[in-house]
Design a protein around this motif. Structure first.
Motif, PDB file in Angstrom:
ATOM      1  N   ALA A  45       0.837  -1.219   0.000  1.00  0.00           N
ATOM      2  CA  ALA A  45       0.000   0.000   0.000  1.00  0.00           C
ATOM      3  C   ALA A  45       0.864   1.258   0.000  1.00  0.00           C
ATOM      4  O   ALA A  45       2.032   1.227   0.385  1.00  0.00           O
ATOM      5  N   ASP A  46       0.268   2.372  -0.444  1.00  0.00           N
ATOM      6  CA  ASP A  46       0.984   3.655  -0.441  1.00  0.00           C
ATOM      7  C   ASP A  46       1.308   4.085   0.983  1.00  0.00           C
ATOM      8  O   ASP A  46       2.303   4.774   1.222  1.00  0.00           O
ATOM      9  N   CYS A  47       0.442   3.687   1.911  1.00  0.00           N
ATOM     10  CA  CYS A  47       0.656   4.030   3.319  1.00  0.00           C
ATOM     11  C   CYS A  47       0.268   2.807   4.153  1.00  0.00           C
ATOM     12  O   CYS A  47      -0.875   2.354   4.080  1.00  0.00           O
ATOM     13  N   GLY A  48       1.193   2.247   4.894  1.00  0.00           N
ATOM     14  CA  GLY A  48       0.930   1.044   5.695  1.00  0.00           C
ATOM     15  C   GLY A  48       0.855   1.373   7.171  1.00  0.00           C
ATOM     16  O   GLY A  48       1.726   2.060   7.710  1.00  0.00           O
ATOM     17  N   ILE A  49      -0.213   0.901   7.815  1.00  0.00           N
ATOM     18  CA  ILE A  49      -0.381   1.134   9.258  1.00  0.00           C
ATOM     19  C   ILE A  49      -0.461  -0.228   9.950  1.00  0.00           C
ATOM     20  O   ILE A  49      -1.251  -1.078   9.550  1.00  0.00           O
ATOM     21  N   GLY A  50       0.367  -0.430  10.948  1.00  0.00           N
ATOM     22  CA  GLY A  50       0.377  -1.687  11.702  1.00  0.00           C
ATOM     23  C   GLY A  50      -0.162  -1.480  13.102  1.00  0.00           C
ATOM     24  O   GLY A  50       0.051  -0.430  13.710  1.00  0.00           O
ATOM     25  N   ILE A  51      -0.875  -2.488  13.594  1.00  0.00           N
ATOM     26  CA  ILE A  51      -1.395  -2.439  14.965  1.00  0.00           C
ATOM     27  C   ILE A  51      -0.616  -3.445  15.804  1.00  0.00           C
ATOM     28  O   ILE A  51      -0.468  -4.604  15.405  1.00  0.00           O
ATOM     29  N   GLU A  52      -0.118  -3.017  16.935  1.00  0.00           N
ATOM     30  CA  GLU A  52       0.557  -3.938  17.852  1.00  0.00           C
ATOM     31  C   GLU A  52      -0.515  -4.757  18.551  1.00  0.00           C
ATOM     32  O   GLU A  52      -1.241  -4.250  19.402  1.00  0.00           O
ATOM     33  N   GLY A  53      -0.630  -6.032  18.164  1.00  0.00           N
ATOM     34  CA  GLY A  53      -1.704  -6.852  18.721  1.00  0.00           C
ATOM     35  C   GLY A  53      -1.186  -8.123  19.343  1.00  0.00           C
ATOM     36  O   GLY A  53       0.006  -8.271  19.624  1.00  0.00           O
ATOM     37  N   LYS A  54      -2.111  -9.063  19.515  1.00  0.00           N
ATOM     38  CA  LYS A  54      -1.770 -10.333  20.145  1.00  0.00           C
ATOM     39  C   LYS A  54      -0.984 -11.240  19.213  1.00  0.00           C
ATOM     40  O   LYS A  54      -0.421 -12.233  19.634  1.00  0.00           O
ATOM     41  N   GLU A  55      -0.984 -10.910  17.917  1.00  0.00           N
ATOM     42  CA  GLU A  55      -0.258 -11.741  16.953  1.00  0.00           C
ATOM     43  C   GLU A  55       1.191 -11.299  16.803  1.00  0.00           C
ATOM     44  O   GLU A  55       1.888 -11.732  15.893  1.00  0.00           O
ATOM     45  N   GLY A  56       1.660 -10.408  17.678  1.00  0.00           N
ATOM     46  CA  GLY A  56       3.051  -9.985  17.634  1.00  0.00           C
ATOM     47  C   GLY A  56       3.228  -8.638  16.962  1.00  0.00           C
ATOM     48  O   GLY A  56       2.274  -7.915  16.704  1.00  0.00           O
ATOM     49  N   LYS A  57       4.500  -8.315  16.677  1.00  0.00           N
ATOM     50  CA  LYS A  57       4.832  -6.989  16.163  1.00  0.00           C
ATOM     51  C   LYS A  57       5.230  -7.001  14.695  1.00  0.00           C
ATOM     52  O   LYS A  57       5.749  -6.006  14.191  1.00  0.00           O
ATOM     53  N   GLN A  58       5.000  -8.119  14.003  1.00  0.00           N
ATOM     54  CA  GLN A  58       5.430  -8.199  12.606  1.00  0.00           C
ATOM     55  C   GLN A  58       4.823  -7.091  11.759  1.00  0.00           C
ATOM     56  O   GLN A  58       5.519  -6.393  11.032  1.00  0.00           O
ATOM     57  N   ALA A  59       3.508  -6.935  11.834  1.00  0.00           N
ATOM     58  CA  ALA A  59       2.820  -5.904  11.040  1.00  0.00           C
ATOM     59  C   ALA A  59       3.268  -4.519  11.481  1.00  0.00           C
ATOM     60  O   ALA A  59       3.504  -3.639  10.648  1.00  0.00           O
TER      61      ALA A  59
END
Length: 828
Positions: free
Chosen positions: A577-591
């Motif tokens: 994507a032109d702009c990527g936003i990641g959420i720190e969740g229970k699935e770890g910090k990869q995103a």
């Protein structure tokens, strides 16, 4: 150690211990060494090893890990504003060349004209805004700092300093579901036994049945109906408590070094310090529910697990075989032997699509699965099969034989397991809810009002995805939903697309398989139709499909896209994507680590886009155009000066004056534009419709650029002609009058551009003016100190400055009065 990609072994001699290392392309196992040998299977391949304690196992490393296989190569992201400024800079370069050629032409190509051409190119080089890149990059760093310091969105991290303005230009938002819109915290909501259904308000009945079934020594004395329901509930709960991959972990008191110690086996099995660990939160939710109704998982190792009954009795079950969950099979199974009775039971649970063909015929499963999915519950079907000793032994022999076969091992193993998965007794259907994150509904409502089209891309089943889309208000209550029927051929896709074309203003729900077929045969038509929808839900999407959808939108619409997710399966989408936003969740910090911006909750995206996206874009647009204006005005003055003096290629200002003009005299006020804001944050959040104007790119366009060029030509001409008209006998007075008027004009133009004053802007204006006045004492070679302290100098400078700036102030006032921008109507 030998070749990493072949099976090899080596001895590492250590003074006190000898290790044997075995390496495969997927496994690294460290064993302590002894003299005798033992047959061990690694990745279903038999090998001879020395027996001993396994010190460590590394499974699926490097490129074999799921996260790496799902990740595409990241691209270098360039903001749309940077691309637009590049176009304007190219136009300025052409203007520079054209102006130089015009000057040489008017000069009459006298003498070495090409030398004069290069002189003019150097004289007018201020047209090219060299400082633009520096100012913008410093501005972007400032925006990033402001975002991270915003107390309303705590924990936000800006991982890129190149594209904060993109947050103000987004048209499409592609979001994951689990962990992004929902909390990824599973809560057990429903148990359905076919004839009776239990919800959260009737769980105490299940608890009573479990207590009675374990307390009755002679269950045949109970009434027949009571016994039937109790036994069915008991069987269902026991199956849920046994069929999983959960391990209870006990946290003991702090150790000697103050570190917390974990022990899987604690003979007290106390409830206070027990936590559950599993690969999926669904699994933990099921085991926690069985604990709440009285059947508690207290211990598990490789060969057995222990349950605690409501009466405190420990029930031991030996694990004979485990069939783990895979994305292909969509189910998991376990064979256990009851220590007390010796009964062998095969338990299995999985998705309804996989289990419906395995369980015995029934008339309620499909309907109830649909009902639960419509409530937004994640469903699992639980079944069992009792095995005799002979049946189990026969299965074990065939299973081991299949695992040792050299050709088609996976197929043979699957075939043996499938031979067991026949006519299983359906025990129950479970429903687990993944609750929505806080303020998801108002946030999605805000984004929709801002003109952003939201696409939900999820791996969940169609019914669950549709239900979450409704409950989260991704699809408003008044909108229709068109569920795209499953298609497998070109003809079916064509018919379904025609049916969808006849619908107006309805949300689209489509599965990954159907999407694949549509994109294969009718890519352009499908994307064109989907882009007209207010919302799109793609279910059963693979990670690569998510990234493919992002690229399709970019290619077909040319609009800016934003992807938001929380897991490793969202990384490729975020990077595309032109702009990527990641959420720190229970699935770890990869995103979160792969994204351009990292937030802690989905609701923070509203402020990130409406407030910070708006400010970043508006400020950068103003800053970029003002830096261009600063170069154009002095180049115009140079052109007027050369024209008056018979097109001589002589510089108007020399040495320190040119350096000071671009730095200490104007730098701080111009850069203070990064603190400007046209709308207060509260207003931007209250009226998200204001965001629609940003996506049209009106703050920086060829139209606004042309206006600034005309302003620069007007002001440059006035400053230079005014100074030439008013200068007396000496040429040095022209420089003094015009340069002082130029500095004052630039400071006043910054004040004209500012929409909301900040105390630092005032400081920057007066500091720059003070620096200029103070430096006059040292600029003897440029200025006549005796002349610049006279009243004549002051009135001439004031007159020129007023003529250059006053008309612009009047025009701004008239425009605000008769054609105000949309935000000014709100602020007034």
């Amino acid at each position: 150690i030998g070749d990493f990609f072949s099976f090899s072994a080596a001895l590492l001699w250590v003074p006190w211990l000898v290790y044997r290392i075995v390496i495969t392309c997927r496994f690294l196992i460290l064993l302590s060494y002894s003299s005798s040998t033992h047959l061990v299977k690694i990745h279903n391949q038999p090998f001879l090893f020395s027996p001993g304690t396994v010190i460590g196992v590394v499974i699926y490393t490097g490129k074999e890990t799921r996260s790496v296989m799902n990740t595409s190569n990241p691209k270098n992201k360039v903001g749309l504003l940077d691309l637009e400024l590049n176009q304007l800079t190219k136009a300025l370069f052409l203007a520079l060349v054209a102006l130089s050629i015009v000057m040489v032409t008017l000069q009459g190509f006298v003498g070495p004209w090409y030398r004069n051409l290069f002189r003019f190119l150097l004289l007018f080089s201020y047209i090219i805004p060299i400082s633009l890149r520096v100012n913008l990059d410093m501005g972007k760093a400032a925006y990033g700092w402001m975002i991270m310091k915003d107390d309303n969105i705590p924990g936000t991290v800006v991982r890129t300093s190149t594209i904060p303005e993109e947050l103000g230009r987004l048209v499409y938002l592609l979001t994951d579901k689990t962990g992004t819109l929902t909390q990824n915290e599973m809560i057990f909501k429903r148990l359905h036994l076919g004839t009776v259904s239990y919800g959260t308000d009737t769980m105490d009945e299940i608890q009573n049945h479990i207590i009675s079934s374990y307390s009755q020594q002679a269950p045949f004395q109970s009434p027949k109906v009571r016994k039937t329901v109790s036994s069915r509930i008991h069987e269902a709960v026991k199956a849920i408590a046994l069929c999983h991959n959960v391990t209870p972990v006990y946290e003991s008191h702090a150790g000697v070094n103050g570190e917390t110690e974990y022990a899987e086996v604690d003979q007290n099995f106390s409830d206070e310090n027990r936590t559950y660990q599993a690969s999926s939160p669904d699994e933990v939710a099921l085991v926690q529910w069985t604990e709440s109704v009285g059947l508690t998982l207290v211990n598990r190792d490789l060969t057995s697990m222990q349950l605690k009954s409501p009466g405190g009795q420990i029930l031991t079950y030996y694990i004979l075989q485990v069939f783990p969950f895979t994305s292909e099979s969509k189910r998991m199974g376990i064979i256990v032997r009851d220590e007390s009775t010796g009964e062998i039971t095969f338990y299995m649970k999985g998705a309804d699509v996989a289990m419906s063909t395995i369980v015995q015929y029934n008339d309620w499963l499909e309907e109830e699965c649909g009902n639960m999915a419509r409530e937004g519950l994640r469903t699992l079907v639980v079944a069992k099969k009792s095995l005799t000793e002979e049946q189990h032994q026969d299965f074990e022999n065939r299973y081991n034989q299949a695992k040792l076969s050299i050709h088609d091992r996976a197929l043979k193993v699957a075939a043996v397991v499938e031979s067991l998965e026949r006519e299983m007794e359906l025990l129950c259907l479970t429903g687990v809810e993944d609750q929505l994150q806080a303020d998801v509904r108002p946030t999605l409502e805000m984004l929709r009002n801002a003109g952003i089209k939201i696409w939900m891309l999820t791996g969940d089943k169609l019914e669950t995805a549709t239900c979450i889309a409704k409950s989260s208000h991704l699809v408003s209550r008044t909108q229709d939903i068109h569920i795209f029927r499953p298609v497998i051929s070109r003809g079916e896709a064509h018919l379904e697309l025609n049916a969808f074309r006849r619908k107006h203003d309805c949300a689209l729900v489509i599965s990954g398989d159907s999407l694949e077929v549509c994109l294969k045969y009718y890519e352009h038509e499908f994307v064109e139709l989907a882009c007209q929808c207010p919302a799109v839900v793609c279910c059963r999407c693979s990670p690569t499909q998510k990234a493919h959808i992002v690229k399709l939108l970019q290619h077909h619409t040319g609009k800016r896209t934003c992807a938001i997710g929380d897991g490793g399966n969202d990384v490729s989408m975020i990077q595309a994507a032109d702009c990527g936003i990641g959420i720190e969740g229970k699935e770890g910090k990869q995103a979160s680590l792969a994204a351009d911006f990292s937030i802690t909750q989905f609701k923070h995206i509203g402020r990130l886009l409406m407030v910070h996206g708006r400010n970043s874009y508006k400020r950068s647009a103003a800053l970029g155009q003002f830096v261009m204006h600063r170069g154009l005005i002095i180049s115009t003055m140079q052109a007027v000066f050369s024209s008056v003096f018979y097109f001589a290629s002589i510089p108007l200002y020399q040495g320190f004056l040119m350096v000071g003009y671009a730095t200490i005299y104007t730098m701080f006020p111009v850069f203070s534009l990064v603190l400007d804001q046209d709308v207060k944050p509260e207003m931007a959040l209250l009226y998200p419709e204001l965001y629609k104007d940003l996506t049209k790119g009106r703050s920086l366009s060829f139209k606004t650029f042309l206006i600034w060029v005309l302003i620069s030509i007007y002001q440059g001409g006035i400053l230079m002609y005014g100074a030439l008209l008013l200068f007396e006998s000496e040429f040095v007075h022209v420089v003094a009058i015009s340069f002082t008027a130029l500095i004052l004009t630039e400071l006043l133009m910054v004040a004209l551009t500012i929409r909301t004053w900040h105390w630092l802007m005032v400081v920057a204006e007066f500091f720059s003016l003070g620096c200029y006045v103070a430096s006059l004492a040292f600029l003897n070679e440029y200025f006549d100190v005796a002349f610049i302290t006279t009243v004549t100098f002051l009135w001439k400078v004031s007159a020129i400055t007023v003529v250059s700036c006053l008309p612009l102030y009047i025009l701004k006032y008239l425009k605000r009065k008769f054609s105000p921008p949309s935000y000014s109507k709100l602020t007034s």
